[in-house]
Design a protein around this motif. Structure first.
Motif, mmCIF file in Angstrom:
data_model
loop_
_atom_site.group_PDB
_atom_site.id
_atom_site.type_symbol
_atom_site.label_atom_id
_atom_site.label_comp_id
_atom_site.label_asym_id
_atom_site.label_seq_id
_atom_site.Cartn_x
_atom_site.Cartn_y
_atom_site.Cartn_z
ATOM 1 N N LEU A 91 0.825 -1.201 0.000
ATOM 2 C CA LEU A 91 0.000 0.000 0.000
ATOM 3 C C LEU A 91 0.866 1.259 0.000
ATOM 4 O O LEU A 91 0.560 2.231 -0.699
ATOM 5 C CB LEU A 91 -0.928 -0.016 1.220
ATOM 6 C CG LEU A 91 -1.812 1.211 1.436
ATOM 7 C CD1 LEU A 91 -2.763 1.408 0.267
ATOM 8 C CD2 LEU A 91 -2.604 1.081 2.742
ATOM 9 N N GLY A 92 1.935 1.250 0.798
ATOM 10 C CA GLY A 92 2.790 2.421 0.904
ATOM 11 C C GLY A 92 3.407 2.833 -0.418
ATOM 12 O O GLY A 92 3.492 4.026 -0.740
ATOM 13 N N LYS A 93 3.849 1.855 -1.214
ATOM 14 C CA LYS A 93 4.449 2.166 -2.513
ATOM 15 C C LYS A 93 3.440 2.848 -3.433
ATOM 16 O O LYS A 93 3.754 3.821 -4.123
ATOM 17 C CB LYS A 93 4.951 0.885 -3.180
ATOM 18 C CG LYS A 93 6.278 0.359 -2.686
ATOM 19 C CD LYS A 93 6.820 -0.663 -3.675
ATOM 20 C CE LYS A 93 8.103 -1.310 -3.161
ATOM 21 N NZ LYS A 93 7.857 -2.405 -2.242
ATOM 22 N N ASN A 123 19.650 2.884 0.600
ATOM 23 C CA ASN A 123 19.710 1.726 -0.303
ATOM 24 C C ASN A 123 18.340 1.059 -0.431
ATOM 25 O O ASN A 123 17.918 0.701 -1.538
ATOM 26 C CB ASN A 123 20.740 0.721 0.208
ATOM 27 C CG ASN A 123 20.886 -0.456 -0.731
ATOM 28 O OD1 ASN A 123 21.261 -0.309 -1.890
ATOM 29 N ND2 ASN A 123 20.577 -1.650 -0.234
ATOM 30 N N ARG A 124 17.624 0.913 0.690
ATOM 31 C CA ARG A 124 16.274 0.335 0.637
ATOM 32 C C ARG A 124 15.316 1.241 -0.123
ATOM 33 O O ARG A 124 14.453 0.765 -0.864
ATOM 34 C CB ARG A 124 15.738 0.087 2.048
ATOM 35 C CG ARG A 124 16.359 -1.086 2.776
ATOM 36 C CD ARG A 124 15.524 -1.480 3.985
ATOM 37 N NE ARG A 124 14.231 -2.021 3.576
ATOM 38 C CZ ARG A 124 13.233 -2.276 4.412
ATOM 39 N NH1 ARG A 124 13.375 -2.035 5.707
ATOM 40 N NH2 ARG A 124 12.093 -2.775 3.962
ATOM 41 N N ILE A 129 11.794 0.940 -3.608
ATOM 42 C CA ILE A 129 10.758 1.901 -3.986
ATOM 43 C C ILE A 129 11.072 2.548 -5.330
ATOM 44 O O ILE A 129 10.339 2.370 -6.306
ATOM 45 C CB ILE A 129 10.590 2.980 -2.894
ATOM 46 C CG1 ILE A 129 10.147 2.343 -1.573
ATOM 47 C CG2 ILE A 129 9.581 4.040 -3.340
ATOM 48 C CD1 ILE A 129 10.027 3.305 -0.409
ATOM 49 N N ILE A 130 12.166 3.308 -5.406
ATOM 50 C CA ILE A 130 12.446 4.103 -6.606
ATOM 51 C C ILE A 130 12.684 3.235 -7.830
ATOM 52 O O ILE A 130 12.237 3.566 -8.939
ATOM 53 C CB ILE A 130 13.644 5.034 -6.352
ATOM 54 C CG1 ILE A 130 13.291 6.038 -5.246
ATOM 55 C CG2 ILE A 130 14.046 5.772 -7.632
ATOM 56 C CD1 ILE A 130 14.436 6.925 -4.810
ATOM 57 N N LEU A 134 6.607 -0.194 -10.320
ATOM 58 C CA LEU A 134 5.499 0.731 -10.085
ATOM 59 C C LEU A 134 5.909 2.175 -10.358
ATOM 60 O O LEU A 134 5.211 2.909 -11.058
ATOM 61 C CB LEU A 134 5.014 0.594 -8.640
ATOM 62 C CG LEU A 134 3.789 1.419 -8.274
ATOM 63 C CD1 LEU A 134 2.539 0.841 -8.910
ATOM 64 C CD2 LEU A 134 3.627 1.497 -6.763
ATOM 65 N N LEU A 135 7.049 2.594 -9.809
ATOM 66 C CA LEU A 135 7.446 3.990 -9.955
ATOM 67 C C LEU A 135 8.014 4.316 -11.332
ATOM 68 O O LEU A 135 8.180 5.492 -11.673
ATOM 69 C CB LEU A 135 8.444 4.386 -8.861
ATOM 70 C CG LEU A 135 7.790 5.053 -7.643
ATOM 71 C CD1 LEU A 135 6.957 4.070 -6.846
ATOM 72 C CD2 LEU A 135 8.810 5.746 -6.760
#
Length: 499
Positions: A91-93, A123-124, A129-130, A134-135
């Motif tokens: 959800l956060g992403k 690094n995480r 995420i990046i 999705l991004l």
């Protein structure tokens, strides 16, 4: 509620042939293309709980919404600074992606990441995420250098909600406290049978630690806590959008149904629950701690009327922040079972093997031959992008209208657009019949319905432009199309890594 009615699954054959779709309908589909054409030509109008057509959100005459002002989401997003927990989760992403895509002028988003130091946190942030699929959608908006923009907005902060001071460096904590306007708590341990000590730290203590930090923030506008719809009494026919009371167990809510020979209702003392977990850890051998903590969590949950450790510890977390919020503006959001994206940034994005998905994949792989269930039981699912759009609308509503009151929002489909187990199995069958898996190497059942009047009212107040940009009309979901053409293909591609 599971009954003794058996649903027998008919597994897809590898050669194309006629599909027996449910007890009344026969269609002939031979490949994925024909399936898509079938669904596009035969889309079903979503139905309400009484079989009637689900109405769109109401539009008042002469309202701000009709004049195009709505609740001011675009205005709200400009220049605000955020502290977000749980951003490396599913959800956060999606929340971060939507914020970055629709609000290029957003301020800084401080991302609290469990890591030993700044380098590990950064690094995480980059890898989880990046650099995620999705991004990558942001490239269409900002071009090939989209990662530079993302890095200028997202700030990796090493820390942990389980620690009283959030594990943050004091200088960084002071900086965030001076800047942050909104805190979004999406961090949680989501295993149903998690160790009791671990779940208490993440789901019960974590929210209170964040609330304490919120009280030190000079410009705080809102504390948005993401909970789960399943913190409430699972035996109620309609579960209301109301806060939980400190110390009130699900058993005490059912006191009128307690038999005459049952003399007392167990009281829920959260401090005692924490001491109990600590004491037992000290008494048990290290080799047995994990096992005993899992057993203890399930035992304590059932004693107080919850089905599992996850929902029990999330409920206690809600109770604490509700009772201690003081002057902090607080909104609690309770989604039901969250599924893959419906539309944004593209259909079918999912991460991990979640909730109902193990059943879907076991069915498609030929490992699940049947289950005992009432085919009429309602499953409550919501696509993750709709949940995120609702979160952003809720934030804008509370900040722009200066609402200090606590409001609870259910984000669920069971009241407005229900889908039954029987329908779900039909959709599994339809998909895998024409598109079988090439390498055949807890479900949450929602018999109660979740009241969504607060969430519906929110949509009624949104402008046409806001609805286009932050659409979460759950009544408009076509479940056939979502399950067969979006959710299962997403599972195949992103979980099984198959075509």
């Amino acid at each position: 509620m599971i009954s003794s009615l058996s649903i027998n699954f008919s597994f897809p054959l590898l050669k194309p042939q006629t599909i027996h779709y449910g007890p009344f309908k026969t269609i002939n589909i031979k490949n994925r293309s024909q399936m898509k054409n079938y669904f596009s030509d035969n889309k079903k109008q979503p139905k309400g709980i009484n079989g009637s057509v689900v109405p769109s959100p109401k539009r008042g005459n002469g309202s701000e919404r009709e004049r195009g002002q709505g609740i001011g989401i675009a205005k709200f997003l400009q220049g605000k600074n955020y502290l977000v927990t749980g951003a490396t989760g599913f959800l956060g992403k999606v929340f971060l992606e939507k914020m970055l895509r629709t609000a290029p002028d957003v301020g800084q988003i401080f991302v609290l990441i469990k890591a030993k130091d700044k380098e590990a946190a950064l690094n995480r942030l980059k890898t989880e995420i990046i650099d995620s699929e999705l991004l990558k959608s942001l490239e269409e908006v900002y071009g090939k250098n989209y990662k530079t923009l993302v890095m200028s907005k997202l700030v990796a902060v090493p820390g942990c909600v389980c620690e009283y001071d959030l594990g943050m460096d004091p200088l960084r904590a002071n900086e965030i406290a001076a800047k942050v306007n909104v805190i979004v708590n999406s961090a949680a341990s989501t295993k149903f049978d998690e160790r009791y000590d671990v779940a208490l730290n993440s789901n019960t203590k974590g929210p209170s630690h964040l609330l304490n930090f919120a009280k030190s923030c000079k410009n705080i506008c809102l504390f948005l806590h993401i909970s789960t719809a399943y913190v409430s009494d699972g035996e109620a026919k309609i579960i209301q959008e109301s806060p939980l009371c400190m110390g009130e167990s699900n058993v005490s809510r059912k006191r009128n149904n307690i038999s005459e020979n049952q003399t007392s209702v167990p009281s829920l003392d959260i401090d005692n629950e924490m001491r109990l977990a600590t004491n037992i850890m000290e008494l048990v051998n290290d080799s047995e701690v994990a096992k005993e903590m899992k057993i203890l969590g399930l035992e304590r949950a059932k004693i107080h009327g919850w089905p599992n450790t996850y929902s029990f510890t999330k409920a206690m977390g809600e109770m604490i922040i509700t009772s201690l919020k003081g002057d902090i503006p607080l909104a609690i959001v309770r989604p039901t079972v969250i599924g893959s994206t419906y539309k944004e940034p593209f259909p079918g994005w999912i991460e991990g093997n979640r909730m109902v998905d193990p059943f879907i994949l076991s069915y498609g792989q030929g490992k699940l031959f049947g289950m005992f269930a009432d085919s009429k039981v309602i499953l409550d699912m919501v696509p993750v992008d709709m949940v995120v759009n609702a979160l952003i609308a809720i934030m804008a509503k509370h900040v722009n209208f200066d609402n200090p009151n606590l409001t609870v929002y259910h984000i669920g489909s069971s009241m407005i657009n229900p889908i039954s187990i029987g329908d779900m199995v039909d959709y599994f069958y339809t998909h895998f019949k024409c598109c079988p898996l090439s390498d055949p190497k807890g479900m949450i059942l929602a018999s109660p319905r979740f009241d969504i009047r607060n969430t519906q009212k929110l949509m009624e107040e949104m402008s046409d432009e806001e609805i286009r940009e932050f659409w979460f009309d759950l009544g408009s979901i076509n479940w056939e199309e979502y399950i067969c053409n979006i959710h299962i293909p997403g599972l195949r591609k992103r979980v099984l890594k198959s075509k």
